[in-house]
Design a protein around this motif. Structure first.
Motif, PDB file in Angstrom:
ATOM      1  N   ASN A  39       0.856  -1.179   0.000  1.00  0.00           N
ATOM      2  CA  ASN A  39       0.000   0.000   0.000  1.00  0.00           C
ATOM      3  C   ASN A  39       0.893   1.231   0.000  1.00  0.00           C
ATOM      4  OD1 ASN A  39      -1.731   2.245   1.297  1.00  0.00           O
ATOM      5  ND2 ASN A  39      -3.215   0.632   0.876  1.00  0.00           N
ATOM      6  N   ALA A  40       0.555   2.199  -0.845  1.00  0.00           N
ATOM      7  CA  ALA A  40       1.421   3.373  -1.028  1.00  0.00           C
ATOM      8  C   ALA A  40       1.180   4.473   0.000  1.00  0.00           C
ATOM      9  CB  ALA A  40       1.233   3.936  -2.435  1.00  0.00           C
ATOM     10  N   CYS A  41       0.510   4.151   1.105  1.00  0.00           N
ATOM     11  CA  CYS A  41       0.257   5.164   2.127  1.00  0.00           C
ATOM     12  C   CYS A  41       1.550   5.509   2.876  1.00  0.00           C
ATOM     13  CB  CYS A  41      -0.787   4.672   3.124  1.00  0.00           C
ATOM     14  SG  CYS A  41      -0.250   3.271   4.140  1.00  0.00           S
ATOM     15  N   GLU A  42       1.512   6.590   3.624  1.00  0.00           N
ATOM     16  CA  GLU A  42       2.672   6.953   4.435  1.00  0.00           C
ATOM     17  C   GLU A  42       2.823   5.962   5.587  1.00  0.00           C
ATOM     18  OE1 GLU A  42       4.908   9.222   3.587  1.00  0.00           O
ATOM     19  OE2 GLU A  42       3.682   9.410   1.786  1.00  0.00           O
ATOM     20  N   THR A  43       4.032   5.831   6.075  1.00  0.00           N
ATOM     21  CA  THR A  43       4.326   4.817   7.085  1.00  0.00           C
ATOM     22  C   THR A  43       3.457   4.966   8.330  1.00  0.00           C
ATOM     23  OG1 THR A  43       6.602   4.663   6.310  1.00  0.00           O
ATOM     24  CG2 THR A  43       6.147   3.799   8.503  1.00  0.00           C
ATOM     25  N   GLU A  44       3.269   6.187   8.806  1.00  0.00           N
ATOM     26  CA  GLU A  44       2.454   6.384  10.013  1.00  0.00           C
ATOM     27  C   GLU A  44       1.009   5.977   9.771  1.00  0.00           C
ATOM     28  OE1 GLU A  44       3.583   6.976  12.994  1.00  0.00           O
ATOM     29  OE2 GLU A  44       5.579   6.957  12.105  1.00  0.00           O
ATOM     30  N   ARG A  87      -3.833   1.155  -2.964  1.00  0.00           N
ATOM     31  CA  ARG A  87      -3.438  -0.236  -3.159  1.00  0.00           C
ATOM     32  C   ARG A  87      -2.560  -0.361  -4.400  1.00  0.00           C
ATOM     33  NH1 ARG A  87      -8.768  -3.078  -4.071  1.00  0.00           N
ATOM     34  NH2 ARG A  87      -9.090  -1.120  -5.191  1.00  0.00           N
ATOM     35  N   VAL A  88      -1.455  -1.076  -4.269  1.00  0.00           N
ATOM     36  CA  VAL A  88      -0.475  -1.207  -5.352  1.00  0.00           C
ATOM     37  C   VAL A  88      -0.559  -2.594  -5.975  1.00  0.00           C
ATOM     38  CG1 VAL A  88       1.957  -1.105  -5.969  1.00  0.00           C
ATOM     39  CG2 VAL A  88       1.047   0.451  -4.230  1.00  0.00           C
ATOM     40  N   PHE A  89      -0.714  -2.637  -7.304  1.00  0.00           N
ATOM     41  CA  PHE A  89      -0.821  -3.880  -8.064  1.00  0.00           C
ATOM     42  C   PHE A  89       0.204  -3.874  -9.194  1.00  0.00           C
ATOM     43  CE2 PHE A  89      -5.073  -3.236  -6.342  1.00  0.00           C
ATOM     44  CZ  PHE A  89      -5.472  -4.510  -5.960  1.00  0.00           C
ATOM     45  N   PRO A  90       0.538  -5.050  -9.721  1.00  0.00           N
ATOM     46  CA  PRO A  90       1.340  -5.070 -10.955  1.00  0.00           C
ATOM     47  C   PRO A  90       0.510  -4.489 -12.096  1.00  0.00           C
ATOM     48  CG  PRO A  90       0.590  -7.290 -10.403  1.00  0.00           C
ATOM     49  CD  PRO A  90       0.257  -6.413  -9.223  1.00  0.00           C
ATOM     50  N   GLN A  91       1.154  -3.766 -12.984  1.00  0.00           N
ATOM     51  CA  GLN A  91       0.458  -3.139 -14.101  1.00  0.00           C
ATOM     52  C   GLN A  91      -0.306  -4.162 -14.934  1.00  0.00           C
ATOM     53  OE1 GLN A  91       0.823   0.396 -14.715  1.00  0.00           O
ATOM     54  NE2 GLN A  91      -0.987   0.025 -15.992  1.00  0.00           N
ATOM     55  N   SER A  92       0.189  -5.377 -14.994  1.00  0.00           N
ATOM     56  CA  SER A  92      -0.426  -6.429 -15.808  1.00  0.00           C
ATOM     57  C   SER A  92      -1.671  -7.031 -15.182  1.00  0.00           C
ATOM     58  CB  SER A  92       0.588  -7.557 -16.030  1.00  0.00           C
ATOM     59  OG  SER A  92       0.904  -8.190 -14.788  1.00  0.00           O
ATOM     60  N   ASP A  93      -1.896  -6.762 -13.878  1.00  0.00           N
ATOM     61  CA  ASP A  93      -3.002  -7.375 -13.131  1.00  0.00           C
ATOM     62  C   ASP A  93      -2.855  -8.892 -12.989  1.00  0.00           C
ATOM     63  OD1 ASP A  93      -4.463  -5.144 -12.369  1.00  0.00           O
ATOM     64  OD2 ASP A  93      -5.597  -5.079 -14.253  1.00  0.00           O
ATOM     65  N   HIS A  94      -1.641  -9.391 -13.100  1.00  0.00           N
ATOM     66  CA  HIS A  94      -1.390 -10.836 -12.949  1.00  0.00           C
ATOM     67  C   HIS A  94      -0.462 -11.071 -11.762  1.00  0.00           C
ATOM     68  CE1 HIS A  94      -3.477 -11.751 -16.580  1.00  0.00           C
ATOM     69  NE2 HIS A  94      -2.622 -11.116 -17.369  1.00  0.00           N
TER      70      HIS A  94
END
Length: 338
Positions: A39-44, A87-94
């Motif tokens: 997840n690209a949120c800040e650490t805190e 939420r971080v995903f691979p660009q390919s969605d695989h």
């Protein structure tokens, strides 16, 4: 796999012994097959989202936070994308591309991979590791001076998280905390729930009570299953509600119209019934309920499905709440759908 990459890159001779027939079996089922890898949120913000004992993670996360995770995968050639909720995903969605990326990184770090190797024992001498015993067609003793156990809990045996790693560690004298389900669906007792299987409700308010005490409330999406309820609000509830409440029984309440007050909902129901004054009750609920829910609600309401009119009340008149309000049941409490 990440541990093997790090140890290999640090100059160690590393062999990864994989219990399963292929690498990353658990990765394939994450994020509905797309692998929500961080997840690209800040650490805190991340720590505030960890429901239990977030301090345990401080050392690891501050040394290798979500941005470091993304940098690692992108440097290994995996393109990423960030979706709603950071939420971080691979660009390919695989999800398979995440596994392949880790496999390539291990090869670059000189890691040897042995598939189908079921660890059966850890050899020690003078409190130091000397080898790992595993089964692969036959018993094999693999000499080593360090072992990293990465077996997961007891959450998904078909992926390898079957508790066998815990048993190995106990043989070395380690103590292990009791395991408990988390991020799981919840079972319900009502016999009509299986008839709602597959029905997804969005933008609802989900409330859980233990007796008269409210222990959880959240807005979001809920899914009916063949034996209970699941979906984001339910999965979160299973992880944050204290264990002691589960043993005493819980009440689940689903508010289908959380943006409406009871008075507004009452008027809405009256208006809909008035507009369907000449239709049978079973045919007058299409604007109030999802179609799959209607045949379940009707017998629970106690209203004759063939009844015509407005439930005995004229539009604009006060309609008693009992005309259209409640589902109820036993065990784990009553579940009410308003």
């Amino acid at each position: 796999m990440m541990a093997a990459c790090a140890a290999g890159a640090a100059g160690h001779a590393v062999t990864l012994l994989e219990h399963n027939e292929k690498l990353g079996k658990k990765i394939y089922i994450t994020g509905k097959g797309r692998c929500n890898l961080t997840n690209a949120c800040e650490t805190e913000d991340f720590f505030t989202s960890v429901p239990r004992n977030s301090k345990f993670l401080y050392s690891a996360v501050y040394q290798f936070d979500s941005h470091a995770v993304m940098d690692f995968f992108e440097m290994q050639g995996l393109s990423l994308k960030t979706e709603r909720g950071n939420r971080v995903f691979p660009q390919s969605d695989h999800a398979s591309d995440v596994t392949k990326t880790l496999e390539r990184a291990m090869h670059r770090a000189g890691v040897k991979i042995v598939l189908g190797a079921e660890a059966t024992g850890i050899r020690t001498e003078d409190s130091r590791v000397t080898g790992l015993q595993y089964y692969r067609n036959d018993e094999v003793l693999f000499p080593c001076d360090a072992v990293i156990m990465a077996t997961g809990g007891v959450s998904y045996p078909s992926t390898g998280s079957d508790g066998s790693g815990w048993e190995l560690l106990k043989t070395l004298g380690h103590t292990c905390t009791d395991t408990r389900p988390s991020l799981v669906g919840l079972l319900t007792a009502e016999e009509y729930i299986p008839r709602l299987q597959g029905l997804s409700l969005k933008n609802i308010r989900f409330t859980v009570q233990a007796g008269t005490k409210k222990v959880y409330e959240e807005f979001g999406e809920l899914l009916f299953t063949h034996q209970g309820i699941s979906g984001p609000v339910v999965l979160t509830a299973s992880s944050v509600i204290p264990d002691r409440y589960f043993s005493s029984g819980l009440t689940f309440e689903i508010d289908l119209k959380p943006s409406l007050t009871e008075e507004q909902l009452d008027l809405r129901i009256q208006r809909d019934f008035a507009e369907n004054a000449n239709r049978r009750f079973k045919n007058a609920l299409g604007r109030l309920l999802p179609s799959k829910m209607i045949p379940v609600v009707i017998p629970l309401s106690g209203i004759d499905p063939e009844k015509k009119g407005e439930c005995g009340h004229k539009a604009g008149a006060q309609m008693p709440a009992h005309c259209f309000e409640t589902f109820s049941g036993d065990n784990y409490g009553n579940r009410r759908l308003e």
